[in-house]
Write an enzyme that holds these catalytic residues in place. Structure first.
Site, mmCIF file in Angstrom:
data_model
loop_
_atom_site.group_PDB
_atom_site.id
_atom_site.type_symbol
_atom_site.label_atom_id
_atom_site.label_comp_id
_atom_site.label_asym_id
_atom_site.label_seq_id
_atom_site.Cartn_x
_atom_site.Cartn_y
_atom_site.Cartn_z
ATOM 1 N N HIS A 159 6.953 -51.030 1.238
ATOM 2 C CA HIS A 159 7.851 -51.037 0.368
ATOM 3 C C HIS A 159 8.577 -49.895 -0.410
ATOM 4 O O HIS A 159 9.368 -49.115 -1.064
ATOM 5 C CB HIS A 159 7.436 -51.592 -0.899
ATOM 6 C CG HIS A 159 7.660 -53.042 -0.409
ATOM 7 N ND1 HIS A 159 8.121 -54.093 0.504
ATOM 8 C CD2 HIS A 159 6.217 -54.010 -0.580
ATOM 9 C CE1 HIS A 159 8.061 -55.328 0.463
ATOM 10 N NE2 HIS A 159 6.320 -55.145 -0.002
ATOM 11 N N ASP A 195 3.809 -58.109 8.047
ATOM 12 C CA ASP A 195 3.397 -58.043 7.043
ATOM 13 C C ASP A 195 4.292 -59.593 6.349
ATOM 14 O O ASP A 195 5.716 -59.161 7.251
ATOM 15 C CB ASP A 195 3.245 -56.933 6.166
ATOM 16 C CG ASP A 195 3.876 -57.607 4.867
ATOM 17 O OD1 ASP A 195 1.934 -56.946 4.098
ATOM 18 O OD2 ASP A 195 4.034 -57.690 3.790
ATOM 19 N N HIS A 197 6.357 -59.639 4.434
ATOM 20 C CA HIS A 197 7.330 -59.293 3.719
ATOM 21 C C HIS A 197 8.244 -57.731 3.792
ATOM 22 O O HIS A 197 7.771 -57.359 4.781
ATOM 23 C CB HIS A 197 6.453 -58.434 2.270
ATOM 24 C CG HIS A 197 6.011 -59.690 1.061
ATOM 25 N ND1 HIS A 197 4.240 -59.484 1.034
ATOM 26 C CD2 HIS A 197 6.815 -60.176 -0.279
ATOM 27 C CE1 HIS A 197 3.814 -60.557 0.328
ATOM 28 N NE2 HIS A 197 5.679 -60.716 -0.438
ATOM 29 N N ASP A 284 -0.691 -61.075 4.782
ATOM 30 C CA ASP A 284 -0.167 -62.637 4.234
ATOM 31 C C ASP A 284 0.489 -63.327 4.624
ATOM 32 O O ASP A 284 1.004 -64.472 4.174
ATOM 33 C CB ASP A 284 0.378 -61.595 2.699
ATOM 34 C CG ASP A 284 1.351 -60.372 3.230
ATOM 35 O OD1 ASP A 284 2.015 -59.819 4.154
ATOM 36 O OD2 ASP A 284 1.520 -59.349 2.607
HETATM 37 C C1 OKS Z 1 6.615 -60.493 -7.622
HETATM 38 C C2 OKS Z 1 5.495 -60.304 -6.294
HETATM 39 C C3 OKS Z 1 5.490 -58.548 -5.902
HETATM 40 C C4 OKS Z 1 5.211 -59.245 -4.341
HETATM 41 C C5 OKS Z 1 5.197 -57.532 -4.096
HETATM 42 C C6 OKS Z 1 4.889 -57.703 -2.755
HETATM 43 C C7 OKS Z 1 3.059 -56.641 -2.026
HETATM 44 C C8 OKS Z 1 3.294 -57.557 -0.476
HETATM 45 N N1 OKS Z 1 5.835 -61.446 -8.379
HETATM 46 N N2 OKS Z 1 3.885 -56.348 0.161
HETATM 47 O O1 OKS Z 1 3.870 -56.562 1.349
HETATM 48 O O2 OKS Z 1 2.679 -57.908 0.306
HETATM 49 ZN ZN ZN Z 2 3.210 -58.317 1.709
HETATM 50 MG MG MG Z 3 7.317 -57.225 7.676
#
Ligand code: OKS
Ligand code: ZN
Ligand code: MG
Length: 343
Positions: A159, A195, A197, A284
Site C-alpha cells: 500500500h 493479496d 487488497h 488474506d
Molecule cells: C480499515 C481496514 C484497513 C485495511 C488495511 C489492509 C491491510 C492489508 N478498517 N493490505 O493488504 O492487508
Molecule cells: Zn491485504
Molecule cells: Mg492484490
C-alpha cells in the site's frame, strides 16, 4: 526455496488500530511472522537467512527523501510534541486545500499518509527498515541465480506510495525489489499482487512506466480498502499505458472464480517476457480471514503456487497481508510448496 527473515520485525508492535470508531489491537501483529517462520521450518522449505543491511540507497530509488526523513523522525517529533499515545494521522489536505508540508507533526502525519488505521510507534522505523532489508536480501538471492526466494517481510509494503504510508505499510518492499532488479540489469520486471487488497502503492509507483508491469487481483475497491484506487479502468498512463492491470472481485468469491483472474494475470505476465517476477503474497484471500471477503481454502494455495511456478521465471515472494494467524503459516507455505513442486 530460501527464506529471508529478520527478528527486528518485533520492533513493529503497535497497541492501536483505529477501526469502527474504537482503537482495537492491530490485525498486523508480530505473531503473523513468527507463525509463518515456524511453518517454514516445520515443512523444511529451505534455509532461513538473516537480512543484510542495504542502507537507504535502494529505498530512495522508490521513496522520496522527505518521506523517508519524515518516517525516521516521526516518533521523536510526536513524543517531543508531548502526545500521550501512538501517532495516528487525523487530518489530510482535502479537495481545494494546499498540498504543502506543514511544520506541525499532526499536519505532517496527514501529509505523508492516506489512511488512519496505521499508528506509528517507537520501533516502526526500525522494523520497516528491516522489512526492506529482508526484501532486498531475498531479491539479491534471486538476482544471483536462485530460482526463487521468500522475503518474510513484516511490516508489509504494497500500500505504500512514494511518499505515503497506510494500510499497515511504510516502505513498498515489492516495489523496492522490482526497482533493484531493474537497477541490476533486468530489462522488464512484473509485479503480480495476489493479496486480497489492491496494491495501490505499487501501482502508483510504476503507473507511468513500461519497464515494470503491475497486476493486482483484489476485492472491489467500491466496497473495500483502499477505496480510492484499484478499479479495472486503471490501465497505466503515458509510457505506462497498458502496463497496469486490475482484476476486481465481489464478496464471496471462491477460488474457482478467482483462478480465472489468476489465469488472465499469468497470460499477461508471460506475454510481457519479464526477466524477473515479484509476487506480492498476501493470504488474506483466505475464507476465514477476519477483514476480507474472498473464500480461498488452504488447499487452494497449493494450486496458486503451482500456477505461479509454471511461469518458470526467477521469482521473488514478498510477504504482504493475511490475518487469520491460525492458518497463515499453512497457507503461505502451501503457496511456496506448490511453487516448488513445479520446479
Ligand atoms: C480499515 C481496514 C484497513 C485495511 C488495511 C489492509 C491491510 C492489508 N478498517 N493490505 O493488504 O492487508
Ligand atoms: Zn491485504
Ligand atoms: Mg492484490
Amino acid at each position: 526455496m530460501k527464506t529471508v527473515f529478520s527478528p527486528l520485525h518485533h520492533r513493529r508492535t503497535a497497541m492501536t488500530e483505529l477501526d469502527g470508531g474504537i482503537l482495537i489491537a492491530p490485525h498486523e501483529k508480530p505473531s503473523r511472522a513468527e507463525t509463518i517462520l515456524a511453518r517454514v521450518n516445520q515443512e523444511q522449505l529451505g534455509d532461513v537467512l538473516p537480512a543484510q543491511e542495504f542502507g537507504l540507497g535502494p529505498v530512495l530509488r522508490v521513496h522520496t527523501r522527505n518521506y523517508v526523513d519524515f518516517l525516521n523522525n516521526s516518533w521523536a517529533d510526536w513524543t517531543a510534541a508531548g502526545k500521550p499515545g501512538e501517532a495516528i494521522p487525523a487530518v489530510w489536505p482535502g479537495r481545494g486545500m494546499r498540498h504543502r508540508v506543514p511544520k506541525d507533526i499532526d499536519g505532517r502525519l496527514g501529509y505523508y499518509s492516506f489512511a488512519a488505521e496505521t499508528s506509528i510507534t517507537e520501533g516502526t522505523w526500525d522494523a520497516a527498515r528491516a522489512s526492506a532489508n529482508v526484501a532486498l536480501t531475498a531479491q539479491a538471492l534471486v538476482a544471483n541465480g536462485e530460482p526463487a526466494a521468500f522475503a518474510l517481510c513484516r511490516p508489509p509494503g504494497h500500500h505504500a506510495h512514494t511518499d505515503l504510508f497506510g494500510g499497515y505499510c511504510f516502505f513498498n518492499n515489492a516495489a523496492l525489489s522490482a526497482q533493484a532488479f531493474r537497477d541490476q540489469g533486468a530489462r522488464r520486471v512484473a509485479v503480480l499482487d495476489v493479496d486480497f487488497h489492491h496494491g495501490n502503492g505499487t501501482q502508483s509507483i510504476f503507473y507511468r512506466r513500461d519497464d515494470v508491469m503491475t497486476i493486482s487481483l483484489h476485492g472491489d475497491p467500491d466496497l473495500v480498502f483502499p477505496h480510492f484506487l484499484g478499479f479495472e479502468d486503471e490501465s497505466g498512463e503515458g509510457p505506462g499505458e497498458g502496463f497496469n492491470l486490475n482484476l476486481v472481485y465481489p464478496p464471496g468469491t471462491p477460488f474457482s472464480v478467482w483462478r480465472e483472474g489468476l489465469e488472465t494475470a499469468c497470460a499477461r505476465v508471460k506475454a510481457y517476457q519479464p526477466d524477473a517476477l515479484v509476487i506480492a503474497l498476501g493470504v488474506d484471500t483466505f475464507e476465514d480471514d477476519p477483514i476480507s471477503f474472498f473464500k480461498l481454502t488452504s488447499a487452494d494455495y497449493l494450486l496458486l503456487g503451482e500456477r505461479l511456478g509454471k511461469l518458470n521465471l526467477p521469482t521473488l515472494f514478498t510477504m504482504e497481508g493475511g490475518y487469520d494467524v491460525d492458518a497463515i503459516g499453512v497457507n503461505v507455505v502451501n503457496v511456496l510448496k506448490g511453487f516448488e513442486a513445479t520446479r
